[in-house]
Design an enzyme around this catalytic site. Structure first.
Site, PDB file in Angstrom:
ATOM      1  N   CYS A 136       0.831  -1.204   0.000  1.00 31.85           N
ATOM      2  CA  CYS A 136       0.000   0.000   0.000  1.00 31.85           C
ATOM      3  C   CYS A 136       0.871   1.261   0.000  1.00 31.85           C
ATOM      4  O   CYS A 136       1.485   1.558  -1.013  1.00 31.85           O
ATOM      5  CB  CYS A 136      -0.994  -0.041   1.148  1.00 31.85           C
ATOM      6  SG  CYS A 136      -2.493   0.885   0.746  1.00 31.85           S
ATOM      7  N   HIS A 164      -3.601  -5.122   0.360  1.00 30.65           N
ATOM      8  CA  HIS A 164      -3.045  -5.657   1.618  1.00 30.65           C
ATOM      9  C   HIS A 164      -3.108  -7.188   1.630  1.00 30.65           C
ATOM     10  O   HIS A 164      -4.080  -7.759   2.122  1.00 30.65           O
ATOM     11  CB  HIS A 164      -3.829  -5.107   2.805  1.00 30.65           C
ATOM     12  CG  HIS A 164      -3.603  -3.656   3.049  1.00 30.65           C
ATOM     13  ND1 HIS A 164      -2.582  -3.180   3.833  1.00 30.65           N
ATOM     14  CD2 HIS A 164      -4.251  -2.566   2.593  1.00 30.65           C
ATOM     15  CE1 HIS A 164      -2.620  -1.862   3.861  1.00 30.65           C
ATOM     16  NE2 HIS A 164      -3.628  -1.466   3.113  1.00 30.65           N
ATOM     17  N   GLU A 210      -1.643  -9.179   3.492  1.00 30.20           N
ATOM     18  CA  GLU A 210      -1.526  -9.736   4.848  1.00 30.20           C
ATOM     19  C   GLU A 210      -2.865 -10.179   5.435  1.00 30.20           C
ATOM     20  O   GLU A 210      -2.907 -11.056   6.295  1.00 30.20           O
ATOM     21  CB  GLU A 210      -0.838  -8.735   5.788  1.00 30.20           C
ATOM     22  CG  GLU A 210      -1.621  -7.467   6.132  1.00 30.20           C
ATOM     23  CD  GLU A 210      -1.399  -6.315   5.158  1.00 30.20           C
ATOM     24  OE1 GLU A 210      -1.030  -6.577   3.990  1.00 30.20           O
ATOM     25  OE2 GLU A 210      -1.613  -5.150   5.566  1.00 30.20           O
TER      26      GLU A 210
HETATM   27  N1  GLN Z   1      -2.059   6.735   2.758  1.00 30.81           N
HETATM   28  C1  GLN Z   1      -2.158   5.957   1.567  1.00 30.81           C
HETATM   29  C2  GLN Z   1      -3.526   6.076   0.912  1.00 30.81           C
HETATM   30  O1  GLN Z   1      -4.476   6.475   1.524  1.00 30.81           O
HETATM   31  C3  GLN Z   1      -1.823   4.501   1.822  1.00 30.81           C
HETATM   32  C4  GLN Z   1      -2.811   3.808   2.701  1.00 30.81           C
HETATM   33  C5  GLN Z   1      -2.302   2.502   3.250  1.00 30.81           C
HETATM   34  O2  GLN Z   1      -1.111   2.229   3.222  1.00 30.81           O
HETATM   35  N2  GLN Z   1      -3.177   1.682   3.782  1.00 30.81           N
HETATM   36  O3  GLN Z   1      -3.661   5.761  -0.243  1.00 30.81           O
END
Ligand code: GLN
Length: 543
Positions: A380, A515, A517
């Site tokens: 992310c 994600h 995970e």
């Molecule tokens: N801050 C970034 C976004 O909103 C990444 C979010 C995250 O890593 N979950 O896109």
């Protein structure tokens, strides 16, 4: 009809109520039952989505896009056959919001709206609904018995147990047996008191799970039973374990499943715990240790990265290595010699995150991984920063950044999709615009992985589904620039948004917008984490 096991905690918090509840669930599943789990959180926040990971640990994201308590992560990792959804976690705040909305709409026809019955009815309805279609629902009440905040939940459970009856409900209570070194004795008094506290609100536990650092002798067990009105065979000892994945077997050895099955009238074959035994066998017999540097902002509280930690552990089991996670504070890395901090790392991971603080440090770690052929996994924000770092240092876009950190940048490599739409608004026509432009992209969504890429090879198929939780996206206007410089966009969402990138000339440099995970299980692991740890293993052996 669904059978309910309610789970409360006493004496102190952090006894691992979620893990105990999930272990009972796993054990019942191993008997062939269809099991689900629910977590009721007593705080007023409507959901944990906006709560700081420093206070509350990770926000776990379900398939259907609910931002939930991290206990739901345990539930999914322990359960084989059911997935969590937005029905499986709710807070006092959510319940009150519901009731207040109804009150404003006039649904209560001018009646006085009260905790009993209006709040309690809403809670009971939610619990019953979450249990529909399952043989057993295990329902955990957050907090500790005696808290003012959890009283409406306790009262709802008391009522539900009367409605459901003895054959369809039971109460499991978790307590602590503290050890007093000067007396060389385990003390049962706090357990007696916390059961009294439960009795004073009309609840008698059927099973006691006693957390302890020491062995508990028969006499102590009988004493606890006597003073708490619980059968001696239902006083279960849960001594500190080497791994949480041993606990289903710990409970099995004390016949917890037999006790529950008898009570509910289930006539079932013995539990099959072979996959849990295999998990522990792999976990306790690693060939050697690999070290993963995890560069993040919330490193003082490892719970903030709970699912990532677990996914790495699972990948270790799969690869028969112990994965040691070295937490590196991204912000302090900015004033340190990066090479000397990271030289012991066999792999580097930058997990998800929000806000600018620490991002320069994370990019220094990414640059180090890229230049030194150290395996890198970006998740992310860890993908967004990998793209920015690459753009700055390899594609000549020296001002590259995300609009999350600088709204006015001339090189918005990462931004809200509405900020970088082309003048024809082409992407907007291809996407559900209500879900974009500042609102979070949440939950399971599909990606298409390109032929001939590393990620395609890792997953073994082109269509994958992973969970998302982010607002910002890679800006498609810069794809050509970074690809020309040697970074490959290897996966796209059906709408054409960038989902995965990699560096083909690097031994293992993969970063993903989703994600992974959240879907790793101790039994099967996750292909992306397994491949990452395999690369770490190779790096370790070569160095
Ligand atoms: N801050 C970034 C976004 O909103 C990444 C979010 C995250 O890593 N979950 O896109």
């Amino acid at each position: 009809m669904t059978h309910f096991i309610f789970v409360t905690g006493g004496v102190v918090s952090s006894l691992g109520k979620g893990i105990s509840a999930a272990s009972v669930a796993a054990l019942l599943e191993a008997r062939g039952l269809k099991v689900t789990m629910v977590k009721m959180d007593p705080y007023i926040n409507v959901d944990p989505g906006t709560m700081s990971p420093f206070q509350h640990g990770e926000v776990f994201v379900t398939e259907d896009g609910a931002e939930t308590d991290l206990d739901l992560g345990y539930y999914e990792r322990f359960l084989k056959r059911s997935k969590m959804s937005k029905l499986n976690n709710f807070t006092s705040g959510r319940v009150y919001q519901d009731v207040l909305d109804k009150e404003r709409r006039g649904d209560y026809l001018g009646k006085t709206v009260q905790v009993i019955p209006h709040i309690t009815d809403n809670i009971k309805e939610r619990v019953r609904k979450a249990g529909e279609g399952f043989d057993v629902a295990i329902v955990e009440i957050g907090g500790t018995v005696g808290d003012i905040e959890s009283l409406p939940f306790m009262e709802s459970v008391r009522q539900l147990m009367v409605e459901l009856g003895h054959k369809h409900s039971m109460l499991m209570h978790l307590t602590l047996l503290p050890y007093i070194a000067s007396a060389s004795e385990l003390k049962t008094k706090p357990t007696q008191h916390s059961v009294k506290e439960l009795l004073s609100i009309g609840m008698q536990p059927d099973i006691l799970i006693c957390r302890t650092e020491h062995d508990v002798d028969e006499e102590t067990r009988r004493k606890i039973a006597l003073f708490t009105n619980v059968q001696a065979r239902a006083v279960v000892v849960c001594k500190d374990a080497r791994s949480i994945y041993e606990i289903p077997r710990t409970f099995y050895e004390q016949d917890v499943d037999d006790f529950i099955c008898e009570r509910f009238g289930f006539d079932l074959p013995e539990a099959n715990l072979s996959d849990w035994d295999a998990v522990c066998e792999g976990l306790f017999n690693p060939e050697f240790t690999v070290r993963v540097a995890m560069v993040g902002k919330y490193v003082e509280l490892p719970d903030a990265y709970k699912s990532v930690n677990e996914a790495l552990l699972h990948a270790g089991i799969k690869n028969r290595v112990k994965v040691q996670i070295d937490y590196v504070d991204a912000e302090s890395l900015e004033s340190q010699d990066v090479a000397s901090v990271l030289k012991t790392a066999d792999a580097i991971l930058v997990p998800g995150g929000f806000g600018e603080r620490g991002t320069e440090g994370k990019m220094q770690a990414i640059k180090y991984a890229r230049e030194n052929n150290v395996p890198y996994l970006g998740i992310c924000l860890g993908m967004q920063l990998a793209v920015i770092e690459f753009a700055r240092h390899q594609a000549g876009l020296t001002e590259a950044t995300s609009t999350e950190f600088n709204k006015k940048t001339k090189q918005p490599l990462i931004g809200l999709i509405t900020e970088w739409l082309d003048e024809r608004g082409e992407l907007q026509q291809r996407t559900d615009s209500s879900n974009l432009g500042g609102t979070m992209r949440l939950g399971a969504q599909s990606s298409e992985l390109l032929e001939g890429t590393k990620i395609r090879e890792i997953y073994g198929h082109s269509q994958i589904i992973e969970r998302h939780r982010h607002r910002y996206e890679m800006n498609n206007h810069f794809i050509a620039d970074i690809e020309k410089a040697g970074m490959k966009v290897s996966g796209y969402s059906p709408q054409g948004l960038v989902e995965t990138v990699e560096i083909p000339t690097h031994p293992w440099f993969v970063a993903v917008q989703f994600h992974p995970e959240f879907t790793s299980s101790p039994r099967g692991g996750h292909p992306l984490f397994a491949s990452f740890i395999d690369a770490a293993k190779k790096y370790h052996q070569a160095s």
